[in-house]
Design an enzyme around this catalytic site. Structure first.
Site, mmCIF file in Angstrom:
data_model
loop_
_atom_site.group_PDB
_atom_site.id
_atom_site.type_symbol
_atom_site.label_atom_id
_atom_site.label_comp_id
_atom_site.label_asym_id
_atom_site.label_seq_id
_atom_site.Cartn_x
_atom_site.Cartn_y
_atom_site.Cartn_z
ATOM 1 N N SER A 16 0.745 -1.380 -0.016
ATOM 2 C CA SER A 16 -0.150 0.188 0.169
ATOM 3 C C SER A 16 0.931 0.912 -0.121
ATOM 4 C CB SER A 16 -1.003 -0.007 1.184
ATOM 5 O OG SER A 16 -0.578 0.166 2.527
ATOM 6 N N SER A 29 10.699 10.576 6.981
ATOM 7 C CA SER A 29 9.299 11.441 6.775
ATOM 8 C C SER A 29 10.399 13.039 7.574
ATOM 9 C CB SER A 29 9.100 11.363 7.802
ATOM 10 O OG SER A 29 8.151 12.100 8.402
ATOM 11 N N TYR A 51 7.021 8.301 16.858
ATOM 12 C CA TYR A 51 6.249 7.977 15.811
ATOM 13 C C TYR A 51 7.817 9.507 14.892
ATOM 14 C CZ TYR A 51 5.966 8.496 10.224
ATOM 15 O OH TYR A 51 6.246 8.693 9.337
ATOM 16 N N LYS A 78 11.639 8.106 13.313
ATOM 17 C CA LYS A 78 12.696 8.542 12.772
ATOM 18 C C LYS A 78 14.014 9.625 12.972
ATOM 19 C CE LYS A 78 9.601 7.183 9.568
ATOM 20 N NZ LYS A 78 9.287 5.871 8.913
ATOM 21 N N THR A 100 -2.253 7.917 2.343
ATOM 22 C CA THR A 100 -1.907 6.736 2.730
ATOM 23 C C THR A 100 -2.308 6.022 4.413
ATOM 24 O OG1 THR A 100 0.333 6.625 3.629
ATOM 25 C CG2 THR A 100 0.089 7.305 1.380
#
Length: 233
Positions: free
Chosen positions: A48, A177, A190, A194, A225
């Protein structure tokens, strides 16, 4: 008469723009095809989002590229292969869950090598996101995010690194990101995962430049997404 010339001028302008687009686009296609020609590219999170789009583009732009498609959902990968009509001789479906890392990943690498003999590019795209304030985020969420986004990616990459060193070339691509540079509200862990990836792969780049091993870290902004839809809370 003036209107006639205006229409002709506008038509020529449009034709010129179309010709320019074709001129700029075709060489890019050729460069992409040449870069990926006969290479083995392993994409995680291929079912995906960004991973799926990479599969679609490589399938069209580089028909000689051999693809290793990994995600947790084997059934989704099977659907993709069927929908894109991928040649089974040039693709391998390899289910992979980054949360359960360890020696298992070495066996996954061996499966790829048994099938295609080598690996040229590993695209570390798989991961999970988060949507919760720090004060509301349970430790179990912190632990899972770091386990999947950081430790899982690092463990897989270290397993592939052994092969890259032996063959004296390789390329790690990390889909990170902007959160890898700047933390934002409700994305604390998160962002931390990263940031950790940036530190690890910056070090890897310096340590193995001599081995002709390259590292590319990509930092997109927000993209809608399923990673956003399935974010931990």
């Amino acid at each position: 008469m003036y209107q006639y010339y205006a229409v002709i001028y506008q038509l020529l302008l449009y034709l010129g723009i179309i010709a320019l687009v074709i001129y700029l686009f075709l060489p890019l296609q050729e460069r992409i095809e040449q870069f990926y020609r006969n290479k083995v590219v392993w994409i995680t999170g291929a079912s995906s989002g960004i991973g799926l789009e990479l599969v679609k583009h490589l399938a069209v732009l580089s028909p000689t590229t051999k693809l290793v498609l990994s995600s947790r959902r084997e059934d989704e990968l099977e659907k993709i292969v069927e929908e894109l009509k991928l040649d089974r001789d040039r693709c391998l479906i390899l289910p992979l869950d980054l949360e359960y890392h360890g020696d298992l990943f070495k066996s996954k690498v061996d499966l790829v090598l048994d099938r295609f003999d080598h690996i040229d590019i590993l695209i570390n795209n798989a991961g999970i996101s988060q949507r919760s304030l720090i004060k509301d985020t349970q430790y179990s969420v912190d632990q899972r995010l770091m386990s999947i986004n950081y430790l899982g990616t690092v463990t897989l990459s270290k397993s592939v690194l052994e092969h890259f060193i032996a063959q004296k070339h390789g390329h790690f691509v990390v889909v990170s990101s902007v959160s890898g540079y700047v933390g934002t509200p409700s994305r604390s862990t998160y962002a931390a995962s990263k940031h950790a990836l940036h530190g690890f792969f910056d070090a890897l780049r310096f340590e193995h430049e001599k081995d002709n091993i390259h590292v590319t870290v990509i930092c997109p902004g927000y993209i809608r997404t399923k990673i956003s839809e399935n974010a931990f809370s």
